[in-house]
Motif scaffolding. Structure first.
Motif, PDB file in Angstrom:
ATOM      1  N   ASP A 130      -9.060  10.111  -7.421  1.00 28.41           N
ATOM      2  CA  ASP A 130      -8.129   9.413  -5.991  1.00 28.41           C
ATOM      3  C   ASP A 130      -9.489   8.269  -6.192  1.00 28.41           C
ATOM      4  N   VAL A 131      -8.862   7.374  -6.787  1.00 32.64           N
ATOM      5  CA  VAL A 131      -9.438   6.235  -7.517  1.00 32.64           C
ATOM      6  C   VAL A 131      -9.701   4.946  -6.043  1.00 32.64           C
ATOM      7  N   ASP A 132      -8.645   5.158  -5.226  1.00 35.46           N
ATOM      8  CA  ASP A 132      -9.496   4.537  -3.982  1.00 35.46           C
ATOM      9  C   ASP A 132     -10.404   4.705  -3.060  1.00 35.46           C
ATOM     10  N   VAL A 162     -13.419   3.959  -5.649  1.00 38.30           N
ATOM     11  CA  VAL A 162     -13.543   2.548  -5.486  1.00 38.30           C
ATOM     12  C   VAL A 162     -14.205   2.060  -3.906  1.00 38.30           C
ATOM     13  N   THR A 163     -13.967   3.319  -3.042  1.00 44.30           N
ATOM     14  CA  THR A 163     -14.296   2.326  -1.118  1.00 44.30           C
ATOM     15  C   THR A 163     -15.967   3.227  -1.330  1.00 44.30           C
ATOM     16  N   ASN A 169      -2.781   2.798 -10.613  1.00 43.36           N
ATOM     17  CA  ASN A 169      -3.941   2.623 -11.199  1.00 43.36           C
ATOM     18  C   ASN A 169      -4.450   1.259 -12.278  1.00 43.36           C
ATOM     19  N   GLU A 213      -7.237  -0.337 -10.222  1.00 45.21           N
ATOM     20  CA  GLU A 213      -7.208  -1.293  -8.738  1.00 45.21           C
ATOM     21  C   GLU A 213      -7.018  -1.086  -7.483  1.00 45.21           C
ATOM     22  N   SER A 214      -7.773  -0.819  -6.577  1.00 45.33           N
ATOM     23  CA  SER A 214      -7.802   0.406  -5.825  1.00 45.33           C
ATOM     24  C   SER A 214      -5.928   0.264  -4.773  1.00 45.33           C
ATOM     25  N   GLU A 215      -5.187   0.562  -4.081  1.00 47.87           N
ATOM     26  CA  GLU A 215      -4.733   0.913  -3.433  1.00 47.87           C
ATOM     27  C   GLU A 215      -5.174  -1.266  -2.355  1.00 47.87           C
ATOM     28  N   LYS A 273     -11.734  -4.291  -6.362  1.00 51.57           N
ATOM     29  CA  LYS A 273     -11.327  -3.708  -8.158  1.00 51.57           C
ATOM     30  C   LYS A 273     -12.622  -2.614  -8.256  1.00 51.57           C
ATOM     31  N   GLN A 327       2.104   1.644  -3.556  1.00 52.30           N
ATOM     32  CA  GLN A 327       1.200   2.058  -3.895  1.00 52.30           C
ATOM     33  C   GLN A 327       0.657   3.538  -4.307  1.00 52.30           C
ATOM     34  N   ARG A 386       0.840  -1.473   0.002  1.00 52.84           N
ATOM     35  CA  ARG A 386      -0.142  -0.130   0.144  1.00 52.84           C
ATOM     36  C   ARG A 386       0.739   1.246   0.043  1.00 52.84           C
TER      37      ARG A 386
END
Lengths: 155, 789
Positions: free
Chosen positions: B768-770, B773-774, B661, B717-719, B723, B614, B611
């Motif tokens: 902020d891909v993370d 996704v969350t 990502n 793909e998040s940290e 996915k 990443q 993490r």
């Protein structure tokens, strides 16, 4: 902040006056870095409606606050005739969207009157004081309250 | 700052450098380098730390440094031999010394027990009587410290050869070189010998030849006595830059054929006057080569990088170039003269000193090595020269550098905008404006590269902390470990360097704790008891790659798989390739060690590493071979200021998704998209369902989702390993973008990592891909909280 009002000490200073709708406001000239024309801003997600977005100011990302919307005034979509005042607030630099810059005022602090109690909470939050100028009323804006999170702290 | 405090701060800064020097010296010694200069360097480092500490009254530090220094002094004077055991004790002592320095700096305490046992270990290296003689009984009583305290300032100036190296150096050289000339006059022994008179001409130096190397070569043939004739050297004001003035007379003992001796001069033969006389057997044979000698001309291929000798060194100083009378002189063998007659020695020294500052490598006066019989000390001092005459550097406040970098970033954007405007205005590509802009672009690039290079630092600053870590971890788990480091000079942006330390630490710990077997197991498996861990840094494809490799047992795949199943991380019947199994160790909550140890295995191991890497825009991968070991490679961007991004558009906005990502992109087919509940969609990619997130909706730019088939899905793909497929309208392309902080002037926005400025001058947001996704996982993509006004 340079625009702190120290009671009892009459300090002369210069202010920049600007118009939003038919009302006139001013801020300390020392906190204004530059004045530029309106350019379309990139909108930011999940932001209050008075945050117009961000623009590129010579490589820096500058958030634009629609000051009229912030004060609860009726505003229209900005046009090329609108003006962005780039101001320093603490460590930050932001752009204030206003209708036009009208004047540079030289005055002393002791002429500033406290905001009368009639004003709504919203106005009282952002207006530090009033003064009369050639029969017009000019409101002194409390710049440090303009950004949203500062308001959250104060609340 | 209080001047005293600022001096103290400087002292601690210097301490850091000294400790680094010390450690690298000790590591060299551990490898068996018992060169007197290495020992001296370590001694000097410890001594300087002690000297400085004395000035500030840091008694604890002085007391320990004194014991350490005494042991090193014993070694320096040859009373203590270097062995593997000794080197290990010294290395541990260096760790304790570093602790003391750190404690003195922060005002904290040190582990008293460790210090005492370390002192005992150090004393153990010296035999008892000697220790008493040296007054090393320091066991906890204050008297020794006081004694040291008084003693320190006196020693300070005693042995600092480096500072005055050039002077002593040249003086020693001149006298040392002059002395044997007397010996040369002595009655000749009956043994056969050659008397060689070697007078280099200016051309020889011009071709980057080096008389010292020739002399050294000659010394290999037999015992030599060298005398230097400096009578040709004119007064300083007449000294010419490019002339050669020196003549050497060499007496070479031993029965060597003329051809053998002549071979030594093979490359310089045409550029020197050479007279060879056979002495010791009559009749004397004279073999002389005039200036136009007819010896076969051989190509001058001698190492071009050969350091300058004294004459060349002097030549560098006086820029006036006059044809050299000395060089033009006939080849008559000059009689060796005992001492230079009209040589302005003081001036010469001053010049040589100046020259040695100018030319670090020139300072390594190879003349000192010309005669192997020369005073050892002179040689050591000459070698000490370059250590002090390093490339000049300045310390600059990082803020200033950052300001410059920002300004250049703006310049780059402004330049790109200008180019675009000019292009749009329809000016011909060949117009002066367009051409000028091209030049401007090149210049801007160059400025940007140079500026980034200012902040670039070798990874050494991180790597150098690792030997100590490895020693401590190895000791704690009872394994023998040898750390090999490669590519310490690989450069990467300072902002990245600062964040490399943790992942590397973690990976090294992991390699030693989990990767390597115990010495017994290793020997049973036919390996050497000492395990090897290799830490390497290299540049690859515009990124920096850090590798941590061990020669241990490799990943136990059945066991990893079993644990993953037991912890519910994978299905029992999942079909996984070896590679996929290896990568299971990066899953959150995975820890293979049943007993939680101090070192690693807290169950936060590799997933934390993954993490944090990443978060830096990096990737980590593992390759493993059972019984042979594992290799972790992490690849990171060279700087955090730029990011490789995929430029996409969603809801009329241009957005950038970090490339690190992105797994793949695809056009969704209607039959693959399924709705869950009212509006949450999933997409089926190769039989796996992943959430489909409409970026425009997730960011609140639009209310109605885009019909999936009219957009492009970007699988990310998040940290955290989750996915998702991000649905956007179109992909515009891949681009390197400069990261601009939003927080600097505004505040953090959920779903937006930062901003950047595109070529058209407009601001684009970096996703902020993370967070996206969350958020989707929490099934609340519409938590738009309109702030109360």
């Amino acid at each position: 902040m340079t625009d702190t009002v120290t009671p009892g000490v009459a300090q002369r200073r210069e202010l920049i006056a600007f118009r939003i709708g038919d009302q006139e406001f001013c801020v300390d000239i020392m906190s204004v870095r530059e004045i530029r024309g309106w350019a379309p801003a990139t909108p930011l997600p999940r932001t209050p409606s008075f945050v117009k977005g961000v623009i590129n100011l010579r490589g820096a990302v500058l958030p634009i606050i629609d000051l009229g919307a912030r004060l609860g005034l009726n505003t229209s979509e900005p046009t090329a005739r609108h003006v962005i005042m780039v101001v320093h607030i603490g460590q930050r630099t932001i752009g204030l969207l206003v209708d036009a810059v009208s004047d540079i005022i030289n005055m002393s602090d002791d002429l500033v009157q406290p905001t009368p109690d009639v004003a709504s909470d919203q106005v009282k939050t952002f207006v530090k004081g009033l003064f009369a100028l050639d029969g017009r009323m000019v409101s002194l804006i409390a710049l440090d309250r303009v950004l949203p999170e500062t308001e959250a702290e104060a609340a | 700052m209080d001047p005293f405090e600022s001096i103290k701060a400087t002292f601690f800064q210097e301490c850091e450098e000294l400790l680094t020097d010390m450690e690298s010296g000790l590591l060299a010694m551990e490898q068996g380098d018992d060169d007197s200069e290495t020992v001296n360097a370590v001694f000097r480092a410890v001594h300087s730390v002690k000297g400085g500490a004395g000035a500030f009254g840091l008694e604890e530090l002085i007391r320990f440094a004194h014991v350490f220094e005494t042991v090193l002094d014993e070694m320096r004077s040859g009373r203590l031999a270097l062995s593997d055991e000794v080197a290990k004790v010294l290395l541990r002592a260096s760790d304790v010394l570093a602790d003391h320095v750190a404690a003195a700096r922060s005002g904290g305490g040190v582990d008293e027990g460790r210090t005492v046992s370390m002192i005992a270990d150090l004393q153990g290296l010296i035999d008892h009587e000697r220790a008493n003689e040296l007054g090393l009984n320091v066991h906890g009583d204050g008297s020794a410290a006081e004694e040291d305290f008084g003693f320190v300032p006196v020693v300070l100036s005693l042995d600092e050869p480096a500072a005055e190296a050039p002077e002593t150096d040249i003086a020693a050289l001149l006298s040392a070189a002059a002395e044997p000339s007397v010996a040369a006059e002595a009655p000749e022994a009956a043994t056969p010998a050659w008397k060689v008179i070697f007078r280099p001409r200016a051309e020889m130096y011009a071709k980057a030849n080096e008389s010292a190397l020739v002399l050294r070569e000659l010394a290999r043939l037999g015992e030599v006595e060298v005398s230097l004739d400096t009578s040709g050297v004119p007064a300083l004001d007449q000294l010419s830059a490019e002339a050669a003035y020196l003549t050497w007379t060499i007496r070479l003992s031993g029965d060597r054929s003329e051809a053998e001796v002549r071979d030594v001069f093979e490359f310089v033969e045409d550029d020197c006057d050479l007279t060879m006389v056979r002495v010791g057997d009559a009749p004397e044979r004279v073999a002389a080569d005039g200036p136009d000698g007819d010896a076969p001309a051989s190509a001058v291929e001698a190492a071009a990088a050969a350091p300058l000798d004294l004459a060349a060194l002097l030549a560098r100083v006086a820029p006036a170039a006059e044809p050299a009378p000395a060089a033009a002189a006939p080849a008559a063998p000059p009689a060796p003269s005992p001492a230079p007659a009209d040589l302005d020695v003081a001036g010469l020294i001053a010049l040589a000193e100046k020259a040695s500052q100018d030319h670090a490598q020139a300072a390594q006066s190879p003349v000192a090595r010309a005669d192997p019989k020369l005073d050892q000390k002179a040689e050591a001092r000459a070698a000490a020269g370059p250590a002090t005459a390093a490339t000049p550097t300045i310390r600059v406040d990082l803020d200033r550098v950052d300001r410059l970098i920002n300004a250049v970033g703006e310049l780059v954007i402004q330049q790109a905008m200008l180019s675009q405007r000019v292009f749009e205005s329809g000016l011909a590509r060949s117009s002066d404006v367009a051409l000028g802009l091209e030049d401007l672009e090149l210049l801007t690039r160059e400025i940007q590269d140079s500026v980034m290079a200012i902040r670039a630092q070798p990874v050494k600053s991180v790597f150098q902390r690792m030997p100590r870590l490895v020693r401590e971890v190895a000791e704690a788990v009872g394994k023998k470990v040898r750390l090999v480091m490669d590519g310490e000079n690989t450069e990467v942006d300072k902002t990245v360097i600062e964040r490399l330390s943790d992942p590397i630490t973690h990976m090294l710990r992991n390699a030693i704790d989990h990767g390597l077997e115990t010495p017994d197991e290793r020997e049973a498996g036919g390996k050497s008891a000492e395990g090897a861990v290799r830490l390497a840094a290299l540049h690859r494809g515009g990124r920096i790659v850090i590798e941590v490799q061990d020669d241990g047992r490799g990943i136990n795949r059945p066991r990893v798989r079993g644990i993953a199943v037991a912890k519910g991380l994978i299905a029992e019947d999942a079909v996984l390739s070896d590679d996929e199994i290896d990568n299971l160790i990066f899953l959150p909550g995975f820890s293979t060690v049943d007993v939680v140890s101090d070192i690693s295995g807290r169950g936060v191991g590799m997933d934390v590493v993954k993490r944090s890497i990443q978060a830096l825009g990096g990737r980590i991968s593992i390759t493993s071979e059972p019984g042979k070991g594992s290799k972790f490679s992490m690849s990171l961007p060279l700087t955090l200021a730029v990011l490789d991004g995929m430029v996409v558009s969603a809801a009329d906005q241009t957005l950038v998704a970090p490339l690190s990502n992105i797994v793949e992109s695809l056009t969704p087919r209607a039959e693959d998209v399924h709705l869950i509940g009212g509006r949450d969609a999933v997409i089926c990619i190769r039989d796996t369902f992943v959430p489909l997130i409409d970026v425009g909706v997730a960011l609140g730019f639009r209310d109605t989702p885009l019909p999936p088939t009219s957009g492009v899905a970007v699988l990310v793909e998040s940290e955290g390993g989750g996915k998702a497929a991000l649905l956007v309208e179109a992909i515009q392309g891949q681009r390197q973008v400069v990261i601009k902080s939003l927080e600097a002037n505004y505040q953090q926005i959920h779903g937006v990592a930062a901003a950047t400025i595109l070529g058209d001058g407009r601001v684009a947001l970096i996703l902020d891909v993370d967070a996206l996704v969350t958020t989707s996982r929490r099934k609340s993509p519409r938590i738009e909280k309109r702030m109360a006004v």
